[in-house]
Write a protein that holds these residues in place. Structure first.
Motif, PDB file in Angstrom:
ATOM      1  N   VAL A  56      -7.025  55.127 -53.178  1.00 16.04           N
ATOM      2  CA  VAL A  56      -5.724  55.287 -53.828  1.00 16.04           C
ATOM      3  C   VAL A  56      -5.697  54.341 -55.015  1.00 16.04           C
ATOM      4  CG1 VAL A  56      -3.219  55.182 -53.548  1.00 16.04           C
ATOM      5  CG2 VAL A  56      -4.659  55.858 -51.618  1.00 16.04           C
ATOM      6  N   THR A  57      -5.522  54.885 -56.201  1.00 13.71           N
ATOM      7  CA  THR A  57      -5.649  54.069 -57.420  1.00 13.71           C
ATOM      8  C   THR A  57      -4.470  53.131 -57.645  1.00 13.71           C
ATOM      9  OG1 THR A  57      -4.667  55.842 -58.752  1.00 13.71           O
ATOM     10  CG2 THR A  57      -7.066  55.835 -58.524  1.00 13.71           C
ATOM     11  N   SER A  58      -3.284  53.408 -57.042  1.00 16.14           N
ATOM     12  CA  SER A  58      -2.113  52.537 -57.203  1.00 16.14           C
ATOM     13  C   SER A  58      -1.168  52.751 -56.023  1.00 16.14           C
ATOM     14  CB  SER A  58      -1.388  52.809 -58.533  1.00 16.14           C
ATOM     15  OG  SER A  58      -0.902  54.145 -58.573  1.00 16.14           O
ATOM     16  N   THR A  59      -0.154  51.902 -55.935  1.00 23.11           N
ATOM     17  CA  THR A  59       0.840  52.014 -54.860  1.00 23.11           C
ATOM     18  C   THR A  59       1.585  53.337 -54.967  1.00 23.11           C
ATOM     19  OG1 THR A  59       1.119  49.613 -54.841  1.00 23.11           O
ATOM     20  CG2 THR A  59       2.852  50.923 -53.812  1.00 23.11           C
ATOM     21  N   LEU A  60       1.795  53.958 -53.815  1.00 22.09           N
ATOM     22  CA  LEU A  60       2.518  55.228 -53.810  1.00 22.09           C
ATOM     23  C   LEU A  60       4.015  54.952 -53.868  1.00 22.09           C
ATOM     24  CD1 LEU A  60       0.569  57.209 -51.056  1.00 22.09           C
ATOM     25  CD2 LEU A  60       0.301  57.354 -53.540  1.00 22.09           C
ATOM     26  N   VAL A  61       4.638  55.331 -54.968  1.00 20.22           N
ATOM     27  CA  VAL A  61       6.073  55.151 -55.167  1.00 20.22           C
ATOM     28  C   VAL A  61       6.718  56.529 -55.265  1.00 20.22           C
ATOM     29  CG1 VAL A  61       7.874  54.176 -56.639  1.00 20.22           C
ATOM     30  CG2 VAL A  61       5.707  52.962 -56.351  1.00 20.22           C
ATOM     31  N   SER A  62       7.806  56.708 -54.522  1.00 16.00           N
ATOM     32  CA  SER A  62       8.473  58.000 -54.509  1.00 16.00           C
ATOM     33  C   SER A  62       8.831  58.458 -55.920  1.00 16.00           C
ATOM     34  CB  SER A  62       9.745  57.903 -53.661  1.00 16.00           C
ATOM     35  OG  SER A  62      10.461  59.118 -53.685  1.00 16.00           O
ATOM     36  N   GLY A  63       8.397  59.689 -56.229  1.00 14.98           N
ATOM     37  CA  GLY A  63       8.706  60.270 -57.530  1.00 14.98           C
ATOM     38  C   GLY A  63       7.679  59.997 -58.601  1.00 14.98           C
ATOM     39  N   ASN A  64       6.748  59.072 -58.364  1.00 15.11           N
ATOM     40  CA  ASN A  64       5.724  58.740 -59.363  1.00 15.11           C
ATOM     41  C   ASN A  64       4.395  59.402 -59.007  1.00 15.11           C
ATOM     42  OD1 ASN A  64       7.671  57.124 -60.496  1.00 15.11           O
ATOM     43  ND2 ASN A  64       6.761  55.194 -59.801  1.00 15.11           N
ATOM     44  N   SER A  65       3.737  60.009 -60.011  1.00 13.35           N
ATOM     45  CA  SER A  65       2.451  60.658 -59.794  1.00 13.35           C
ATOM     46  C   SER A  65       1.350  59.600 -59.656  1.00 13.35           C
ATOM     47  CB  SER A  65       2.126  61.595 -60.957  1.00 13.35           C
ATOM     48  OG  SER A  65       0.863  62.206 -60.786  1.00 13.35           O
ATOM     49  N   THR A  66       0.496  59.780 -58.656  1.00 12.08           N
ATOM     50  CA  THR A  66      -0.574  58.824 -58.374  1.00 12.08           C
ATOM     51  C   THR A  66      -1.874  59.597 -58.153  1.00 12.08           C
ATOM     52  OG1 THR A  66       1.019  57.357 -57.297  1.00 12.08           O
ATOM     53  CG2 THR A  66      -1.307  56.941 -56.858  1.00 12.08           C
ATOM     54  N   LYS A  67      -3.010  58.991 -58.626  1.00 15.26           N
ATOM     55  CA  LYS A  67      -4.321  59.629 -58.473  1.00 15.26           C
ATOM     56  C   LYS A  67      -5.019  59.093 -57.226  1.00 15.26           C
ATOM     57  CE  LYS A  67      -5.131  60.497 -63.399  1.00 15.26           C
ATOM     58  NZ  LYS A  67      -6.046  60.262 -64.558  1.00 15.26           N
ATOM     59  N   LEU A  68      -5.597  60.015 -56.464  1.00 23.48           N
ATOM     60  CA  LEU A  68      -6.398  59.673 -55.296  1.00 23.48           C
ATOM     61  C   LEU A  68      -7.796  60.255 -55.494  1.00 23.48           C
ATOM     62  CD1 LEU A  68      -3.280  60.116 -54.229  1.00 23.48           C
ATOM     63  CD2 LEU A  68      -4.344  59.736 -52.003  1.00 23.48           C
ATOM     64  N   LEU A  69      -8.823  59.518 -55.054  1.00 18.26           N
ATOM     65  CA  LEU A  69     -10.213  59.928 -55.274  1.00 18.26           C
ATOM     66  C   LEU A  69     -10.924  60.028 -53.938  1.00 18.26           C
ATOM     67  CD1 LEU A  69     -12.305  60.529 -57.541  1.00 18.26           C
ATOM     68  CD2 LEU A  69     -13.037  58.130 -57.285  1.00 18.26           C
ATOM     69  N   CYS A  70     -11.519  61.174 -53.684  1.00 15.94           N
ATOM     70  CA  CYS A  70     -12.333  61.388 -52.490  1.00 15.94           C
ATOM     71  C   CYS A  70     -13.793  61.533 -52.936  1.00 15.94           C
ATOM     72  CB  CYS A  70     -11.875  62.642 -51.753  1.00 15.94           C
ATOM     73  SG  CYS A  70     -12.811  62.995 -50.244  1.00 15.94           S
ATOM     74  N   SER A  71     -14.693  60.748 -52.315  1.00 14.53           N
ATOM     75  CA  SER A  71     -16.096  60.761 -52.755  1.00 14.53           C
ATOM     76  C   SER A  71     -17.036  60.676 -51.558  1.00 14.53           C
ATOM     77  CB  SER A  71     -16.368  59.601 -53.710  1.00 14.53           C
ATOM     78  OG  SER A  71     -16.140  58.359 -53.062  1.00 14.53           O
ATOM     79  N   VAL A  72     -18.302  61.151 -51.808  1.00 12.97           N
ATOM     80  CA  VAL A  72     -19.376  61.065 -50.798  1.00 12.97           C
ATOM     81  C   VAL A  72     -20.588  60.436 -51.483  1.00 12.97           C
ATOM     82  CG1 VAL A  72     -18.649  62.897 -49.247  1.00 12.97           C
ATOM     83  CG2 VAL A  72     -19.853  63.504 -51.347  1.00 12.97           C
ATOM     84  N   PRO A  73     -20.541  59.122 -51.733  1.00 14.73           N
ATOM     85  CA  PRO A  73     -21.641  58.458 -52.469  1.00 14.73           C
ATOM     86  C   PRO A  73     -22.955  58.462 -51.717  1.00 14.73           C
ATOM     87  CG  PRO A  73     -20.099  56.836 -51.573  1.00 14.73           C
ATOM     88  CD  PRO A  73     -19.491  58.178 -51.359  1.00 14.73           C
ATOM     89  N   TRP A  74     -22.895  58.713 -50.431  1.00 12.91           N
ATOM     90  CA  TRP A  74     -24.107  58.734 -49.626  1.00 12.91           C
ATOM     91  C   TRP A  74     -24.848  60.070 -49.704  1.00 12.91           C
ATOM     92  CZ3 TRP A  74     -22.616  62.755 -46.755  1.00 12.91           C
ATOM     93  CH2 TRP A  74     -21.240  62.885 -46.452  1.00 12.91           C
ATOM     94  N   ALA A  75     -24.255  61.084 -50.301  1.00 10.62           N
ATOM     95  CA  ALA A  75     -24.890  62.405 -50.384  1.00 10.62           C
ATOM     96  C   ALA A  75     -25.952  62.415 -51.477  1.00 10.62           C
ATOM     97  CB  ALA A  75     -23.845  63.480 -50.645  1.00 10.62           C
ATOM     98  N   CYS A  76     -26.880  63.336 -51.386  1.00 15.91           N
ATOM     99  CA  CYS A  76     -27.971  63.458 -52.345  1.00 15.91           C
ATOM    100  C   CYS A  76     -27.536  64.354 -53.509  1.00 15.91           C
ATOM    101  CB  CYS A  76     -29.203  64.047 -51.661  1.00 15.91           C
ATOM    102  SG  CYS A  76     -30.643  64.231 -52.752  1.00 15.91           S
TER     103      CYS A  76
END
Length: 423
Positions: A56-76
């Motif tokens: 989670v790139t920043s605190t989740l605040v109601s009404g504010n858009s926030t970016k979340l990142l899902c990754s698999v760095p262990w994959a080939c």
């Protein structure tokens, strides 16, 4: 993989599966064919234990858009690109995508606090699917405020919305508990309509051990945290029972003067009854005058009667408020005065008449007219006194409480001059 002249070789297994478990050796298939079986490689493929990472790139605040990142760095990266899937009840949209990561734009709401967000990754080359679930923590201002109340001997509670009204009986206990939905938890405080100190068992709970009329008004609870503040209120009204003071009566001049007072909330009303007739408000005619007034929780009324009464005439003062009634009645009687308990008392004129009669028995023939005249005059004067009073004023009735479907009455006898009598 490798080249003969570079003296370098490698083994590359993409999208490895359990069937790839085994022993491997290097073999030259060029102009010279040779198998290097003395240096063999054993490969063991086990089940995948890694799961995606969620950032989670920043605190989740109601009404504010926030970016979340899902990754698999262990994959080939050389393998088949993974497929990313997001699952959430929150408002979302997909963002930037790389081979081994996926971005999600999330606009949280208060109701999303505590809900789950899942990132699922499918590896199509192996048929394996892995996922990670994370609980959302959304910051939001106080909302949905309510007030939980309990009063009197009632062990149950009632939840009121902001702006509601509450009525309780004077003397009852009251508990007000403020509740607010917020994250982080709000700081709660109470405001009340008077400067009278009040008791707080906790910052959220206000207590009145014994409610009084001055406690009426609007009670306001404020909830505040880093995101804002909100208030909730309840309007409290106190209902007091009818208390009747009086009536008090005396003969003055040529008329009967009576007064009556009552205390209650809501403010009481007063009226007089003479026999079956009703005298109320501010009115008058040749035989009576009624004056009434009220201030706050008190009502007052006075009555002047300038008329002759028949024997055993009843005069009543009635007070009513909020369907509760109290009545006190004076019984106008002729002859000796009668106490409130109903027992006859020998008037002072009678006693004096008896003394004079005993002393003048020998002269009865001479003084008969004189004794008769004296007794008559003294009885007339003493009959003006009201039973159970001193001077010319009737004793006031004690206040009492009654049910809404009944009337509380008390009777007092009052002697009055007999028609046709003279001083």
């Amino acid at each position: 993989m490798g080249k003969e002249n570079s003296h370098n070789c490698s083994l590359d297994i993409r999208d490895a599966q359990k069937i790839d478990t085994g022993t491997y050796f290097f073999r030259l298939d060029g102009s010279v064919k040779y198998s290097f079986q003395k240096s063999m490689l054993s490969v063991l493929v086990i089940a995948l234990t890694e799961v995606p990472n969620i950032q989670v790139t920043s605190t989740l605040v109601s009404g504010n858009s926030t970016k979340l990142l899902c990754s698999v760095p262990w994959a080939c990266e050389q393998g088949t690109p993974p497929i990313f899937s997001w699952m959430s009840s929150a408002l979302t949209s997909l963002g930037h995508r790389t081979t081994l990561s996926s971005e999600l734009n999330l606009t949280p709401r208060p109701q999303d606090n505590g809900t789950n967000l899942t990132c699922q990754v499918n590896l199509p080359g192996t048929g394996v699917t892995v996922e990670r679930t994370q609980q959302l923590s959304v910051i939001y201002a106080p909302q949905k405020m309510t007030i939980r109340v309990s009063w009197g001997d009632d062990t149950g509670t009632k939840v009121l919305q902001s702006g509601a009204s509450l009525q309780i009986q004077e003397g009852e206990s009251l508990s007000l508990v403020c509740m607010a939905d917020s994250n982080p938890p709000a700081v709660l405080s109470w405001e009340r309509p008077t400067q009278k100190p009040f008791q707080l068992s906790t910052p959220a709970e206000l207590q009145l051990p014994r409610a009084e009329l001055e406690d009426q008004g609007k009670y306001i609870c404020q909830a505040q945290n880093s995101q804002g503040a909100q208030t909730a209120s309840v309007s409290l009204s106190i209902r007091s029972l009818v208390q009747l003071l009086g009536p008090s009566c005396s003969f003055e001049g040529q008329g009967l003067h009576c007064s009556c007072s009552s205390r209650a909330w809501p403010a009481p009303s007063l009226r007089w009854r003479l026999g079956e007739g009703v005298l109320e408000g501010n009115s008058s005619n040749g035989s009576f005058t009624v004056k009434s007034s009220s201030a706050g929780q008190w009502a007052n009324s006075s009555l002047i009667l300038s008329m002759e009464f028949s024997s055993n005439h009843r005069l009543s003062c009635e007070a009513w408020s909020d369907n509760r009634v109290q009545r006190a009645t004076i019984l106008l009687v002729s002859g000796p005065k009668v106490s409130q308990a109903g027992k006859s008392e020998t008037s002072r004129g009678t006693v004096l008449g008896a003394i004079w009669g005993a002393g003048l028995m020998a002269l009865l023939a001479v003084c008969l007219c004189l004794i008769f005249f004296t007794v008559k005059v003294l009885r007339k004067k003493s009959a003006l006194k009201v039973a159970a009073t001193k001077g010319n004023h009737l004793a006031k009735n004690p206040a009492s409480t009654i049910n809404s479907a009944s009337i509380t009455s008390s009777n007092i006898a009052l002697g009055y001059p007999m028609p046709g009598s003279s001083e």
